[in-house]
Design a protein around this motif. Structure first.
Motif, PDB file in Angstrom:
ATOM      1  N   ILE A 140    -100.236 -50.951 -10.859  1.00 38.86           N
ATOM      2  CA  ILE A 140     -99.302 -50.515 -10.498  1.00 38.86           C
ATOM      3  C   ILE A 140     -99.206 -49.473 -10.911  1.00 38.86           C
ATOM      4  N   ILE A 141     -98.499 -48.494  -9.227  1.00 35.89           N
ATOM      5  CA  ILE A 141     -98.094 -47.028  -9.625  1.00 35.89           C
ATOM      6  C   ILE A 141     -96.233 -47.066  -9.398  1.00 35.89           C
ATOM      7  N   ASN A 142     -95.855 -46.300 -10.163  1.00 31.71           N
ATOM      8  CA  ASN A 142     -94.604 -46.094 -10.036  1.00 31.71           C
ATOM      9  C   ASN A 142     -94.250 -44.633 -10.431  1.00 31.71           C
ATOM     10  N   ILE A 143     -93.531 -44.248  -9.250  1.00 31.83           N
ATOM     11  CA  ILE A 143     -92.552 -42.514  -9.137  1.00 31.83           C
ATOM     12  C   ILE A 143     -91.611 -43.202  -9.542  1.00 31.83           C
ATOM     13  N   VAL A 144     -90.584 -42.232 -10.269  1.00 35.19           N
ATOM     14  CA  VAL A 144     -89.394 -42.305 -10.547  1.00 35.19           C
ATOM     15  C   VAL A 144     -88.956 -40.798  -9.668  1.00 35.19           C
ATOM     16  N   VAL A 145     -87.866 -41.636  -9.286  1.00 34.29           N
ATOM     17  CA  VAL A 145     -87.165 -39.803  -8.118  1.00 34.29           C
ATOM     18  C   VAL A 145     -86.259 -39.332  -8.476  1.00 34.29           C
ATOM     19  N   TYR A 146     -86.067 -38.524  -9.707  1.00 28.94           N
ATOM     20  CA  TYR A 146     -84.585 -38.395 -10.091  1.00 28.94           C
ATOM     21  C   TYR A 146     -83.821 -37.142  -8.881  1.00 28.94           C
ATOM     22  N   TYR A 147     -82.432 -37.336  -7.995  1.00 28.79           N
ATOM     23  CA  TYR A 147     -81.721 -36.148  -7.314  1.00 28.79           C
ATOM     24  C   TYR A 147     -80.812 -36.200  -8.567  1.00 28.79           C
ATOM     25  N   GLY A 148     -80.781 -35.188  -9.240  1.00 31.36           N
ATOM     26  CA  GLY A 148     -79.716 -35.124  -9.713  1.00 31.36           C
ATOM     27  C   GLY A 148     -79.707 -33.591 -10.351  1.00 31.36           C
ATOM     28  N   GLN A 149     -78.194 -32.901 -10.440  1.00 32.57           N
ATOM     29  CA  GLN A 149     -78.337 -31.289 -10.052  1.00 32.57           C
ATOM     30  C   GLN A 149     -79.036 -30.756 -11.476  1.00 32.57           C
ATOM     31  N   GLU A 150     -79.171 -30.747 -12.696  1.00 36.29           N
ATOM     32  CA  GLU A 150     -79.507 -30.786 -13.254  1.00 36.29           C
ATOM     33  C   GLU A 150     -81.020 -31.080 -13.716  1.00 36.29           C
ATOM     34  N   PRO A 151     -81.753 -29.697 -14.208  1.00 30.25           N
ATOM     35  CA  PRO A 151     -83.009 -29.629 -14.724  1.00 30.25           C
ATOM     36  C   PRO A 151     -83.384 -30.939 -15.059  1.00 30.25           C
ATOM     37  N   TRP A 152     -84.504 -31.527 -15.070  1.00 28.23           N
ATOM     38  CA  TRP A 152     -84.997 -32.951 -15.776  1.00 28.23           C
ATOM     39  C   TRP A 152     -85.133 -32.211 -17.572  1.00 28.23           C
ATOM     40  N   ASP A 153     -84.327 -32.893 -18.259  1.00 32.30           N
ATOM     41  CA  ASP A 153     -84.912 -32.455 -19.783  1.00 32.30           C
ATOM     42  C   ASP A 153     -84.912 -33.525 -20.339  1.00 32.30           C
ATOM     43  N   GLY A 154     -85.600 -35.274 -19.677  1.00 32.65           N
ATOM     44  CA  GLY A 154     -85.352 -35.995 -20.602  1.00 32.65           C
ATOM     45  C   GLY A 154     -87.182 -36.552 -20.992  1.00 32.65           C
ATOM     46  N   PRO A 155     -87.036 -37.013 -21.776  1.00 29.34           N
ATOM     47  CA  PRO A 155     -89.329 -37.934 -21.961  1.00 29.34           C
ATOM     48  C   PRO A 155     -89.442 -38.345 -20.913  1.00 29.34           C
ATOM     49  N   THR A 156     -91.067 -37.808 -20.547  1.00 25.34           N
ATOM     50  CA  THR A 156     -91.417 -38.330 -19.424  1.00 25.34           C
ATOM     51  C   THR A 156     -92.705 -39.580 -20.136  1.00 25.34           C
ATOM     52  N   THR A 157     -92.704 -38.875 -21.231  1.00 22.75           N
ATOM     53  CA  THR A 157     -93.538 -40.643 -21.948  1.00 22.75           C
ATOM     54  C   THR A 157     -93.032 -41.232 -23.115  1.00 22.75           C
ATOM     55  N   LEU A 158     -93.465 -41.822 -23.840  1.00 21.33           N
ATOM     56  CA  LEU A 158     -93.322 -42.970 -24.372  1.00 21.33           C
ATOM     57  C   LEU A 158     -93.467 -42.023 -26.510  1.00 21.33           C
ATOM     58  N   HIS A 159     -93.849 -41.547 -26.387  1.00 24.53           N
ATOM     59  CA  HIS A 159     -94.667 -40.503 -27.562  1.00 24.53           C
ATOM     60  C   HIS A 159     -93.360 -39.830 -27.710  1.00 24.53           C
ATOM     61  N   GLU A 160     -92.774 -38.935 -26.520  1.00 25.35           N
ATOM     62  CA  GLU A 160     -91.699 -38.110 -26.099  1.00 25.35           C
ATOM     63  C   GLU A 160     -90.384 -38.687 -27.254  1.00 25.35           C
ATOM     64  N   MET A 161     -90.624 -40.053 -27.537  1.00 25.77           N
ATOM     65  CA  MET A 161     -89.497 -41.003 -27.879  1.00 25.77           C
ATOM     66  C   MET A 161     -89.419 -41.235 -29.286  1.00 25.77           C
ATOM     67  N   LEU A 162     -91.162 -41.322 -29.407  1.00 21.56           N
ATOM     68  CA  LEU A 162     -91.079 -41.746 -30.938  1.00 21.56           C
ATOM     69  C   LEU A 162     -91.719 -40.334 -31.690  1.00 21.56           C
ATOM     70  N   ASP A 163     -90.851 -40.906 -33.279  1.00 21.35           N
ATOM     71  CA  ASP A 163     -91.227 -40.225 -34.121  1.00 21.35           C
ATOM     72  C   ASP A 163     -92.295 -40.028 -35.444  1.00 21.35           C
TER      73      ASP A 163
END
Length: 331
Positions: free
Chosen positions: A149-172
């Protein structure tokens, strides 16, 4: 017909039903614009392919919970594989998106596994087959393989994406343990600053116009002029203009849109019509802003999410959206 707003998810799903557009977009993201995935190879309802038939029930159930999924019959450069290609549409920055997408993937793979396992049911099947006991207990042969399965998230908001793109970025994670913690990476496309090598005319126009519509450095009046100028120069299809208007939060009069040949000039909400008194227009905008804030407050959306909605629905700058949010809070 009375005016009514377009639901972004609905118009996006309708737009990406077209296999030519879908294939072109995935080629741009996965293969840098090379024509590897062909539209005729995308077959959600294929009746000749045994592989597709085997998973058809599972795919149909997945389509009910996902934004858009298609089966690709000739996955990879050798054309021997079969896979699922999915699109997920996102209109605000979600700081849990990798976790959300990981959950979607697990659910999808589990459904594909169950579909495959249906052929291995009882003890009689074990006796008649060449399965080992371990394979039978697993309901999966050693050589069985599921579709990737290959998924693509298409973000159409105005602000630059500053959220995580990997699980590791969400973990301490302590640095010394990072290599032992499983990771998950999602594919993200930001419409506002994408530089994809697209070849389909509709896709080229869609991303070109959305980059204009999502640029909040300009006033609504200037954005409107730039969109109309693009329309005059490129003559985009009605499908493209409906998506652009829907994602920009512009209401549409469908009768007028069809009657006047699908010209974008006809679809802008009368709040912004030329010749309207400035104060009257502002009053209507403020009224709509209060409604929007109230609705999303009830849904528990964060202030950041509401600001995003205000910008998208009203075509206003971030500063203007903040004023509307403060106005509602003080009311």
């Amino acid at each position: 017909m009375a005016k009514e707003g377009l639901k972004p998810d609905t118009i996006l799903k309708n737009y990406w039903n077209g296999t030519e557009r879908f294939a072109d977009f995935f080629n741009a993201v996965l293969y840098d614009g090379q024509n590897v995935i062909r539209a005729r190879e995308l077959a959600p309802d294929d009746t000749d392919s045994s592989t597709v038939l085997e998973y058809k029930k599972a795919v149909e159930s997945l389509e009910g919970s996902r934004d858009k999924i298609k089966i690709h019959k000739k996955l990879g450069s050798d054309g021997k594989g079969t896979g699922l290609l999915g699109l997920e549409f996102q209109d605000y920055i979600s700081y849990l998106m990798p976790l959300k997408m990981m959950g979607y993937d697990y659910s999808a793979y589990h459904k594909l596994y169950k579909s495959n396992a249906e052929q291995y049911q009882g003890e009689d099947d074990l006796k008649r087959s060449t399965m080992t006991r371990d394979e039978f207990l697993s309901r999966m042969k050693k050589e069985d393989r599921l579709m990737p399965i290959i998924n693509i998230v298409v973000y159409y908001g105005q602000e630059p994406w500053d959220g995580p793109t990997t699980l590791h970025e969400m973990l301490d994670i302590p640095p010394e343990l990072e290599g032992y913690v499983g990771n998950y990476r999602m594919l993200l496309v930001e419409v506002r600053n994408s530089n994809l090598k697209l070849h389909n005319d509709d896709n080229i126009d869609l991303f070109g116009m959305l980059r204009i519509a999502l640029d909040r450095r300009h006033s609504f009046s200037e954005t409107r002029k730039r969109l109309l100028r693009y329309e005059e120069e490129h003559n985009p299809s009605k499908d493209v203009m409906m998506v652009v208007c829907g994602l920009s939060g512009v209401k549409m009069d469908y009768d007028r849109f069809e009657r006047e040949g699908g010209n974008m000039r006809t679809v802008f909400d009368d709040v912004y019509d030329e010749g309207k008194a400035e104060g009257k227009a502002e009053g209507k905008i403020e009224g709509r802003a209060q409604e929007i804030v109230g609705i999303y407050r009830e849904q528990g959306l964060s202030d950041e999410g509401i600001l995003e909605k205000l910008q998208t629905r009203l075509c206003v700058s971030l500063d203007q959206a903040k004023e509307f949010l403060r106005g509602k809070q003080m009311a």
